[in-house]
Design an enzyme around this catalytic site. Structure first.
Site, PDB file in Angstrom:
ATOM      1  N   ASP A  48      -0.212   3.191   6.362  1.00 41.49           N
ATOM      2  CA  ASP A  48       1.112   2.646   6.691  1.00 41.49           C
ATOM      3  C   ASP A  48       1.821   2.212   5.423  1.00 41.49           C
ATOM      4  O   ASP A  48       1.421   1.250   4.767  1.00 41.49           O
ATOM      5  CB  ASP A  48       0.933   1.436   7.624  1.00 41.49           C
ATOM      6  N   TYR A  53       8.204  -0.684   0.242  1.00 39.42           N
ATOM      7  CA  TYR A  53       6.978  -1.114  -0.447  1.00 39.42           C
ATOM      8  C   TYR A  53       6.894  -0.552  -1.868  1.00 39.42           C
ATOM      9  O   TYR A  53       6.073  -0.995  -2.662  1.00 39.42           O
ATOM     10  CB  TYR A  53       5.709  -0.696   0.321  1.00 39.42           C
ATOM     11  N   LYS A  76       8.754   3.989   6.645  1.00 35.18           N
ATOM     12  CA  LYS A  76       9.809   3.236   7.344  1.00 35.18           C
ATOM     13  C   LYS A  76      11.125   3.290   6.575  1.00 35.18           C
ATOM     14  O   LYS A  76      11.135   3.283   5.339  1.00 35.18           O
ATOM     15  CB  LYS A  76       9.386   1.765   7.503  1.00 35.18           C
ATOM     16  N   HIS A 109      12.605   0.049  10.131  1.00 35.07           N
ATOM     17  CA  HIS A 109      11.795  -1.100   9.688  1.00 35.07           C
ATOM     18  C   HIS A 109      12.182  -2.409  10.396  1.00 35.07           C
ATOM     19  O   HIS A 109      11.323  -3.195  10.786  1.00 35.07           O
ATOM     20  CB  HIS A 109      11.939  -1.230   8.165  1.00 35.07           C
ATOM     21  N   SER A 232      -6.212  -4.864   2.633  1.00 34.34           N
ATOM     22  CA  SER A 232      -7.066  -5.492   1.641  1.00 34.34           C
ATOM     23  C   SER A 232      -7.099  -4.565   0.444  1.00 34.34           C
ATOM     24  O   SER A 232      -6.917  -3.353   0.590  1.00 34.34           O
ATOM     25  CB  SER A 232      -8.482  -5.697   2.198  1.00 34.34           C
TER      26      SER A 232
HETATM   27  P1  NAD Z   1      -2.973  -8.984   6.984  1.00 31.01           P
HETATM   28  O1  NAD Z   1      -2.822  -9.764   8.227  1.00 31.01           O
HETATM   29  O2  NAD Z   1      -3.603  -7.647   7.019  1.00 31.01           O
HETATM   30  O3  NAD Z   1      -3.756  -9.914   5.943  1.00 31.01           O
HETATM   31  C1  NAD Z   1      -3.952  -9.532   4.610  1.00 31.01           C
HETATM   32  C2  NAD Z   1      -4.696 -10.650   3.877  1.00 31.01           C
HETATM   33  O4  NAD Z   1      -5.999 -10.779   4.434  1.00 31.01           O
HETATM   34  C3  NAD Z   1      -4.870 -10.333   2.407  1.00 31.01           C
HETATM   35  O5  NAD Z   1      -4.749 -11.552   1.684  1.00 31.01           O
HETATM   36  C4  NAD Z   1      -6.303  -9.805   2.316  1.00 31.01           C
HETATM   37  O6  NAD Z   1      -6.865 -10.056   1.059  1.00 31.01           O
HETATM   38  C5  NAD Z   1      -6.989 -10.596   3.414  1.00 31.01           C
HETATM   39  N1  NAD Z   1      -8.113  -9.835   4.010  1.00 31.01           N
HETATM   40  C6  NAD Z   1      -8.033  -8.616   4.597  1.00 31.01           C
HETATM   41  N2  NAD Z   1      -9.247  -8.239   5.051  1.00 31.01           N
HETATM   42  C7  NAD Z   1     -10.112  -9.233   4.754  1.00 31.01           C
HETATM   43  C8  NAD Z   1     -11.497  -9.422   4.981  1.00 31.01           C
HETATM   44  N3  NAD Z   1     -12.239  -8.502   5.601  1.00 31.01           N
HETATM   45  N4  NAD Z   1     -12.066 -10.576   4.549  1.00 31.01           N
HETATM   46  C9  NAD Z   1     -11.318 -11.522   3.911  1.00 31.01           C
HETATM   47  N5  NAD Z   1     -10.002 -11.397   3.671  1.00 31.01           N
HETATM   48  C10 NAD Z   1      -9.395 -10.267   4.085  1.00 31.01           C
HETATM   49  O7  NAD Z   1      -1.524  -8.975   6.284  1.00 31.01           O
HETATM   50  P2  NAD Z   1      -0.359  -8.040   5.816  1.00 31.01           P
HETATM   51  O8  NAD Z   1      -0.648  -7.308   4.608  1.00 31.01           O
HETATM   52  O9  NAD Z   1       0.821  -8.934   5.854  1.00 31.01           O
HETATM   53  O10 NAD Z   1      -0.171  -6.949   6.988  1.00 31.01           O
HETATM   54  C11 NAD Z   1      -0.899  -5.724   7.018  1.00 31.01           C
HETATM   55  C12 NAD Z   1       0.012  -4.527   6.930  1.00 31.01           C
HETATM   56  O11 NAD Z   1       1.041  -4.587   7.935  1.00 31.01           O
HETATM   57  C13 NAD Z   1       0.817  -4.409   5.628  1.00 31.01           C
HETATM   58  O12 NAD Z   1       0.045  -3.931   4.557  1.00 31.01           O
HETATM   59  C14 NAD Z   1       1.907  -3.444   6.041  1.00 31.01           C
HETATM   60  O13 NAD Z   1       1.424  -2.117   6.036  1.00 31.01           O
HETATM   61  C15 NAD Z   1       2.200  -3.910   7.467  1.00 31.01           C
HETATM   62  N6  NAD Z   1       3.376  -4.827   7.528  1.00 31.01           N
HETATM   63  C16 NAD Z   1       4.494  -4.396   8.173  1.00 31.01           C
HETATM   64  C17 NAD Z   1       5.607  -5.227   8.279  1.00 31.01           C
HETATM   65  C18 NAD Z   1       6.800  -4.745   9.033  1.00 31.01           C
HETATM   66  O14 NAD Z   1       7.848  -5.406   9.005  1.00 31.01           O
HETATM   67  N7  NAD Z   1       6.729  -3.628   9.725  1.00 31.01           N
HETATM   68  C19 NAD Z   1       5.610  -6.510   7.720  1.00 31.01           C
HETATM   69  C20 NAD Z   1       4.459  -6.940   7.049  1.00 31.01           C
HETATM   70  C21 NAD Z   1       3.341  -6.095   6.972  1.00 31.01           C
END
Ligand code: NAD
Length: 276
Positions: A48, A53, A76, A109, A232
């Protein structure tokens, strides 16, 4: 052990993987490429990204190293590009950065209701779908009133709505609404940007089921029928976040996680966010 369904069938029959790798903030692009290849090696079949980004080129470099049909690629359209002509131009720019022939899923988006161009934008998405340049089209951060406008004024129901979803922001009303419309829900920030991993209730459930806090929260999302996009940059965690088949939540675990609802967003509100 219970296996979760690997894919979900979208409204037009396209199969979309339930777990994907999100690359927001995974930069610079050489790093994006390396992390996406880690994710594909670990077994991820969906990546994604988004124009906003700044790493579509890095994603494309990774995807072109593997068989194209093995990876479902989402991108997006950014908020400043709403409107028919700018949408078509922005799509061309996305494909030029990815250097792929066909995109698997293209999302609007954010609705940016203050500009009131998302209906016209959606009609341009319908053109892209009809032209075979994208296999599926959807939206992100759309609420019922935005979906009502698309239903009243256009011919195509979005196949996906990607929204913020996790135990602190469960959006039960929106999920029921998407289900009625036949739109697949996909969770962004499924781990609450990591905030949930420090929650004592999550830690307690994780201890009880012998899984990590991240695996518990991802499984909770999947058990609600919601596709997930954990992010991650750590290869061990990237693999851990896909290894969910052995994670089984009993009814009392689900109830404990459900009770964490706070209606609390980590990101902006779709009714007001312009991103400009
Ligand atoms: P997320 O909820 O996936 O959390 C990411 C955080 O969790 C990071 O700090 C990472 O280091 C930590 N983490 C992940 N796996 C872990 C594990 N197994 N153990 C410990 N820590 C861990 O947050 P995100 O990045 O905000 O969201 C994920 C994805 O969603 C984004 O990369 C993007 O692709 C998408 N996104 C879309 C929108 C949108 O408006 N459509 C907005 C934000 C994010």
């Amino acid at each position: 052990m219970s296996a979760h369904p690997r894919t979900v069938r979208l409204g037009n029959g396209v199969e979309m993987p339930m777990v994907g790798y999100g690359v927001w903030q995974v930069l610079p692009e050489s790093r994006t490429t390396a992390r996406v290849l880690d994710a594909i090696t670990a077994g991820y079949r969906l990546v994604d990204t988004a124009a906003a980004y700044g790493n579509e080129r890095g994603v494309g470099d990774a995807v072109r190293e593997v068989a194209r049909e093995d990876v479902f690629v989402t991108s997006k359209l950014w908020n400043t590009q709403h409107g028919r002509d700018s949408t078509l131009r922005a799509f061309d720019a996305t494909m030029a950065a990815l250097r792929l022939e066909v995109l698997d899923l293209y999302l609007v988006h954010w609705p940016v209701p203050g500009r009131d161009l998302y209906v016209e934008t959606w009609r341009a998405f319908e053109e892209l779908l009809a032209d075979g340049r994208v296999r599926a089209i959807g939206v992100s951060n759309f609420h019922a009133e935005h979906l009502d406008r698309l239903a009243a004024e256009t011919a195509t129901v979005p196949m996906v709505n990607q929204v913020e979803l996790h135990p602190y922001l469960q959006q039960a009303g929106l999920l029921a609404d998407l289900d009625r419309r036949g739109i697949v829900a996909q969770a962004w920030s499924p781990l609450g940007q990591g905030a949930l991993l420090a929650d004592p209730v999550v830690a307690d459930v994780a201890r009880q089921v012998g899984a990590s806090p991240a695996q518990v929260v991802l499984r909770w999302n999947l058990d609600r029928g919601v596709a997930v996009l954990p992010r991650s940059s750590n290869p061990t965690r990237i693999a851990e976040n896909l290894d969910l088949d052995g994670v089984e939540l009993a009814a009392h675990h689900v109830a404990a996680l459900d009770a964490l609802e706070r209606d609390e967003r980590t990101g902006p509100h779709p009714d007001t966010f312009t991103g400009e």
